[in-house]
Design an enzyme around this catalytic site. Structure first.
Site, PDB file in Angstrom:
ATOM      1  CB  SER A   1      71.962  20.572 -19.227  1.00  0.00           C
ATOM      2  OG  SER A   1      70.809  21.244 -18.799  1.00  0.00           O
TER       3      SER A   1
HETATM    4  N1  SAH Z   1      66.583  21.508 -21.069  1.00  0.00           N
HETATM    5  C1  SAH Z   1      67.212  22.688 -21.592  1.00  0.00           C
HETATM    6  C2  SAH Z   1      67.950  23.425 -20.500  1.00  0.00           C
HETATM    7  C3  SAH Z   1      67.492  24.836 -20.428  1.00  0.00           C
HETATM    8  S1  SAH Z   1      67.994  25.739 -19.015  1.00  0.00           S
HETATM    9  C4  SAH Z   1      68.094  22.362 -22.781  1.00  0.00           C
HETATM   10  O1  SAH Z   1      68.275  21.176 -23.081  1.00  0.00           O
HETATM   11  O2  SAH Z   1      68.582  23.284 -23.432  1.00  0.00           O
HETATM   12  C5  SAH Z   1      66.482  25.844 -18.107  1.00  0.00           C
HETATM   13  C6  SAH Z   1      65.337  26.487 -18.809  1.00  0.00           C
HETATM   14  O3  SAH Z   1      64.262  26.580 -17.863  1.00  0.00           O
HETATM   15  C7  SAH Z   1      65.549  27.910 -19.308  1.00  0.00           C
HETATM   16  O4  SAH Z   1      65.319  27.955 -20.677  1.00  0.00           O
HETATM   17  C8  SAH Z   1      64.543  28.753 -18.537  1.00  0.00           C
HETATM   18  O5  SAH Z   1      63.995  29.825 -19.277  1.00  0.00           O
HETATM   19  C9  SAH Z   1      63.498  27.706 -18.199  1.00  0.00           C
HETATM   20  N2  SAH Z   1      62.613  28.044 -17.076  1.00  0.00           N
HETATM   21  C10 SAH Z   1      62.907  28.653 -15.898  1.00  0.00           C
HETATM   22  N3  SAH Z   1      61.799  28.773 -15.139  1.00  0.00           N
HETATM   23  C11 SAH Z   1      60.781  28.223 -15.860  1.00  0.00           C
HETATM   24  C12 SAH Z   1      59.393  28.039 -15.618  1.00  0.00           C
HETATM   25  N4  SAH Z   1      58.809  28.459 -14.492  1.00  0.00           N
HETATM   26  N5  SAH Z   1      58.652  27.440 -16.568  1.00  0.00           N
HETATM   27  C13 SAH Z   1      59.208  27.013 -17.725  1.00  0.00           C
HETATM   28  N6  SAH Z   1      60.517  27.157 -18.012  1.00  0.00           N
HETATM   29  C14 SAH Z   1      61.302  27.749 -17.085  1.00  0.00           C
END
Ligand code: SAH
Length: 209
Positions: free
Chosen positions: A52
């Site tokens: 993000s």
């Molecule tokens: N907080 C992260 C942002 C990652 S983007 C950072 O700082 O880099 C959102 C993430 O949510 C992705 O990696 C995606 O794979 C994950 N995601 C989506 N659905 C999910 C679920 N049901 N359970 C766990 N993770 C999930």
């Protein structure tokens, strides 16, 4: 990054600014993106996902407001950056990621940086069927069409849940507080997050594909 992107937008909470200044964001992105690591936008982290924008990480951390005794749940580990920031503000953080490859590289970076208080779990964070405890703070980094019911169940009395809710191209970042058995909801800002997948993502997660 902290001065121009976070403090300049009015976010002044010392614990958040300190955490954002302390976590080396460039170690959470692929080598080819290191030069852009501190820029004012999200970056690809593989598997169609993104780390993000720094301001959104700070805003989510600020809205959660983890204190010294708080248990934190971070949904969507991704690169591990958001949970590292939260790990500097709280005694322990449980982070859940659906994609095994992302979870293992995040766990590697976090271990290397000494975040012994952050546990990474591979699993479906839209249902969290494997969790048996309540959390004071729940931060979700992926968007659902509605608030997945499980997060309200997992929220401790007095706890805060912060998550993006809305349509695939545009959501509201919501904060829900559990106070006296009631859930009080407020909208913090508009935002665009990647979709939350999985069985508890509102039954309409296909809309996000
Ligand atoms: N907080 C992260 C942002 C990652 S983007 C950072 O700082 O880099 C959102 C993430 O949510 C992705 O990696 C995606 O794979 C994950 N995601 C989506 N659905 C999910 C679920 N049901 N359970 C766990 N993770 C999930």
């Amino acid at each position: 990054m902290v001065e121009r992107q976070i403090r300049a937008r009015g976010l002044r909470t010392p614990a958040v600014l300190e955490a954002m200044a302390a976590v080396p964001r460039h170690l959470f992105v692929d080598e080819s993106y290191i030069a852009q690591a501190y820029e004012d936008h999200p970056l690809p982290i593989g598997h169609g996902q993104t780390i993000s924008q720094p301001y959104m990480v700070a805003l989510l951390a600020d809205a959660l407001g983890p204190g010294p005794g708080d248990r934190v749940l971070d949904i969507g580990t991704g690169s591990g950056y958001q949970c590292a920031v939260l790990g500097r503000m709280a005694p322990w953080v449980v982070s859940v990621e659906l994609v095994g490859g992302l979870a293992s590289s995040a766990a590697c970076v976090l271990r290397r940086l000494g975040y012994a208080n952050v546990a990474c779990i591979v699993g479906d964070g839209s249902t969290c069927g494997f969790l048996r405890t309540h959390f004071d703070c729940i931060g979700v980094a992926a968007a659902a069409p509605e608030i997945p019911a499980v997060y309200c169940d997992l929220l401790a009395e007095g706890g805060r849940l912060v998550l993006p809710v809305g349509s695939p191209g545009l959501q509201q970042l919501l904060r829900v507080r559990r106070l006296g058995g009631r859930f009080i909801e407020e909208s913090l800002t508009s935002c665009v997050y990647v979709p939350l997948r999985g069985a508890g993502a509102g039954g309409r997660s296909d809309r996000f594909d």
